[in-house]
Scaffold this motif. Structure first.
Motif, PDB file in Angstrom:
ATOM      1  N   CYS A 224       0.835  -1.206   0.000  1.00 49.57           N
ATOM      2  CA  CYS A 224       0.000   0.000   0.000  1.00 49.57           C
ATOM      3  C   CYS A 224       0.869   1.256   0.000  1.00 49.57           C
ATOM      4  O   CYS A 224       0.578   2.218  -0.725  1.00 49.57           O
ATOM      5  CB  CYS A 224      -0.941   0.011   1.196  1.00 49.57           C
ATOM      6  N   GLU A 225       1.945   1.252   0.790  1.00 53.27           N
ATOM      7  CA  GLU A 225       2.843   2.401   0.817  1.00 53.27           C
ATOM      8  C   GLU A 225       3.545   2.580  -0.528  1.00 53.27           C
ATOM      9  O   GLU A 225       3.706   3.697  -1.022  1.00 53.27           O
ATOM     10  CB  GLU A 225       3.878   2.236   1.938  1.00 53.27           C
ATOM     11  N   VAL A 226       3.965   1.466  -1.112  1.00 53.15           N
ATOM     12  CA  VAL A 226       4.617   1.528  -2.418  1.00 53.15           C
ATOM     13  C   VAL A 226       3.651   2.047  -3.475  1.00 53.15           C
ATOM     14  O   VAL A 226       3.985   2.943  -4.265  1.00 53.15           O
ATOM     15  CB  VAL A 226       5.161   0.139  -2.811  1.00 53.15           C
ATOM     16  N   ALA A 227       2.445   1.521  -3.484  1.00 55.70           N
ATOM     17  CA  ALA A 227       1.457   1.939  -4.474  1.00 55.70           C
ATOM     18  C   ALA A 227       1.083   3.410  -4.305  1.00 55.70           C
ATOM     19  O   ALA A 227       0.865   4.118  -5.303  1.00 55.70           O
ATOM     20  CB  ALA A 227       0.215   1.060  -4.381  1.00 55.70           C
ATOM     21  N   GLU A 228       1.018   3.876  -3.075  1.00 55.40           N
ATOM     22  CA  GLU A 228       0.670   5.274  -2.838  1.00 55.40           C
ATOM     23  C   GLU A 228       1.714   6.212  -3.418  1.00 55.40           C
ATOM     24  O   GLU A 228       1.388   7.248  -4.011  1.00 55.40           O
ATOM     25  CB  GLU A 228       0.505   5.536  -1.341  1.00 55.40           C
ATOM     26  N   LEU A 229       2.979   5.871  -3.278  1.00 52.51           N
ATOM     27  CA  LEU A 229       4.021   6.709  -3.859  1.00 52.51           C
ATOM     28  C   LEU A 229       3.932   6.701  -5.385  1.00 52.51           C
ATOM     29  O   LEU A 229       4.090   7.748  -6.026  1.00 52.51           O
ATOM     30  CB  LEU A 229       5.404   6.229  -3.415  1.00 52.51           C
ATOM     31  N   ILE A 230       3.651   5.550  -5.960  1.00 50.65           N
ATOM     32  CA  ILE A 230       3.488   5.477  -7.418  1.00 50.65           C
ATOM     33  C   ILE A 230       2.283   6.298  -7.844  1.00 50.65           C
ATOM     34  O   ILE A 230       2.327   7.018  -8.857  1.00 50.65           O
ATOM     35  CB  ILE A 230       3.346   4.010  -7.872  1.00 50.65           C
ATOM     36  N   ARG A 231       1.212   6.233  -7.088  1.00 48.81           N
ATOM     37  CA  ARG A 231       0.040   7.044  -7.421  1.00 48.81           C
ATOM     38  C   ARG A 231       0.364   8.524  -7.350  1.00 48.81           C
ATOM     39  O   ARG A 231      -0.109   9.318  -8.182  1.00 48.81           O
ATOM     40  CB  ARG A 231      -1.138   6.722  -6.481  1.00 48.81           C
ATOM     41  N   ASP A 232       1.173   8.929  -6.370  1.00 41.10           N
ATOM     42  CA  ASP A 232       1.597  10.336  -6.296  1.00 41.10           C
ATOM     43  C   ASP A 232       2.305  10.742  -7.589  1.00 41.10           C
ATOM     44  O   ASP A 232       2.072  11.836  -8.115  1.00 41.10           O
ATOM     45  CB  ASP A 232       2.540  10.544  -5.107  1.00 41.10           C
ATOM     46  N   ALA A 233       3.186   9.881  -8.065  1.00 45.69           N
ATOM     47  CA  ALA A 233       3.918  10.185  -9.285  1.00 45.69           C
ATOM     48  C   ALA A 233       3.003  10.243 -10.494  1.00 45.69           C
ATOM     49  O   ALA A 233       3.133  11.119 -11.358  1.00 45.69           O
ATOM     50  CB  ALA A 233       5.019   9.136  -9.500  1.00 45.69           C
ATOM     51  N   VAL A 234       2.061   9.302 -10.545  1.00 47.01           N
ATOM     52  CA  VAL A 234       1.108   9.285 -11.660  1.00 47.01           C
ATOM     53  C   VAL A 234       0.241  10.533 -11.645  1.00 47.01           C
ATOM     54  O   VAL A 234       0.009  11.167 -12.680  1.00 47.01           O
ATOM     55  CB  VAL A 234       0.249   7.997 -11.593  1.00 47.01           C
ATOM     56  N   ARG A 235      -0.252  10.910 -10.453  1.00 46.10           N
ATOM     57  CA  ARG A 235      -1.085  12.116 -10.354  1.00 46.10           C
ATOM     58  C   ARG A 235      -0.299  13.361 -10.768  1.00 46.10           C
ATOM     59  O   ARG A 235      -0.836  14.243 -11.454  1.00 46.10           O
ATOM     60  CB  ARG A 235      -1.617  12.270  -8.930  1.00 46.10           C
ATOM     61  N   ALA A 236       0.947  13.424 -10.354  1.00 48.79           N
ATOM     62  CA  ALA A 236       1.762  14.609 -10.651  1.00 48.79           C
ATOM     63  C   ALA A 236       2.108  14.736 -12.125  1.00 48.79           C
ATOM     64  O   ALA A 236       2.410  15.827 -12.599  1.00 48.79           O
ATOM     65  CB  ALA A 236       3.051  14.569  -9.827  1.00 48.79           C
ATOM     66  N   THR A 237       2.076  13.620 -12.843  1.00 50.32           N
ATOM     67  CA  THR A 237       2.465  13.647 -14.259  1.00 50.32           C
ATOM     68  C   THR A 237       1.281  13.472 -15.204  1.00 50.32           C
ATOM     69  O   THR A 237       1.457  13.365 -16.411  1.00 50.32           O
ATOM     70  CB  THR A 237       3.502  12.541 -14.537  1.00 50.32           C
ATOM     71  N   THR A 238       0.064  13.426 -14.643  1.00 48.67           N
ATOM     72  CA  THR A 238      -1.144  13.292 -15.484  1.00 48.67           C
ATOM     73  C   THR A 238      -1.499  14.651 -16.100  1.00 48.67           C
ATOM     74  O   THR A 238      -1.573  15.642 -15.381  1.00 48.67           O
ATOM     75  CB  THR A 238      -2.325  12.768 -14.651  1.00 48.67           C
TER      76      THR A 238
END
Length: 238
Positions: A224-238
């Motif tokens: 969950c922690e790993v996925a949350e960081l990836i989601r942060d990156a995805v949101r920031a680059t969308t």
């Protein structure tokens, strides 16, 4: 309709793409497209070329995610035009012209080094090449100390070897110099000294989180922690 970048997950040495399974489920539940190709683990240049080719064939932007040795791979492969961000999970973050041996040599050795075993495999020309695995009895403590023992035992049996040449091969590029990056430091990592991960984060100017007590297998133990960081990156680059 907002289209998210594809998260392309690159596993590291002594693992395979199934190590991302729980992370993949988390990302997919949030509508993020995911690819988790096999990393050949035969050498930095050839592995990066393969991952770059996978990224280049994705229709749309890509966030590359690398675990462990996979961090070195995405640092080189991340120069592809459609790569918009880099996420490092308990990973190496080498500079251009720097090898993993040189990067690790800045800091005290982790317990990984004394627990590697050598094997050989044949090249097409008939020559034997050295590859490395973690001694099976040492694998849980070195790689997966916070994973249930039965699971760690399976991971040890299923580990994929890394060609030894990968440690001495110099990175031909450092995509983190020109693209945004996020880094997760595994606070109790025994495979890569956490100071190596922290140094990479500082040098790259990355957004960084640290998971206290996390082993090198943080994608398995703390998905969950790993996925949350990836989601942060995805949101920031969308």
């Amino acid at each position: 309709m907002v289209t998210h970048p594809t998260a392309l997950l690159v596993h590291g040495a002594f693992a395979d793409a199934t190590s991302w399974s729980a992370v993949i489920g988390e990302l997919q539940s949030h509508g993020i497209p995911v690819l988790a190709p096999p990393n050949p683990l035969r050498g930095l240049a050839s592995d990066a070329a393969y991952i770059a080719s996978v990224a280049a064939q994705v229709d749309g932007p890509v966030v590359l995610v690398g675990h462990s040795y996979g961090g070195a791979v995405i640092s080189v492969a991340g120069t592809e035009d459609n790569v918009v961000g880099l996420v490092y999970i308990a990973a190496y973050v080498p500079a251009e012209g720097e090898s993993l041996d040189e990067l690790q040599g800045r800091f005290p050795q982790s317990s990984l080094v004394s627990n590697l075993e050598e094997r050989t495999y044949p090249r097409e020309d008939g020559e034997s090449v050295v590859e490395l695995t973690i001694a099976e009895e040492a694998f849980p403590a070195v790689f997966a100390a916070d994973v249930p023992p039965a699971v760690a035992k399976v991971l040890a049996a299923a580990q994929r070897p890394l060609a030894a040449v990968a440690f001495g091969e110099k990175a031909s590029a450092a995509a983190w110099r020109v693209k945004p990056s996020w880094i997760l430091v595994a606070g109790a990592d025994e495979a890569i000294n956490p100071e190596v991960e922290r140094f990479g984060a500082r040098r790259a100017g990355s957004t960084v989180i640290e998971v206290d007590g996390a082993s090198h297998a943080v994608a398995v133990s703390q998905p969950c922690e790993v996925a949350e960081l990836i989601r942060d990156a995805v949101r920031a680059t969308t």
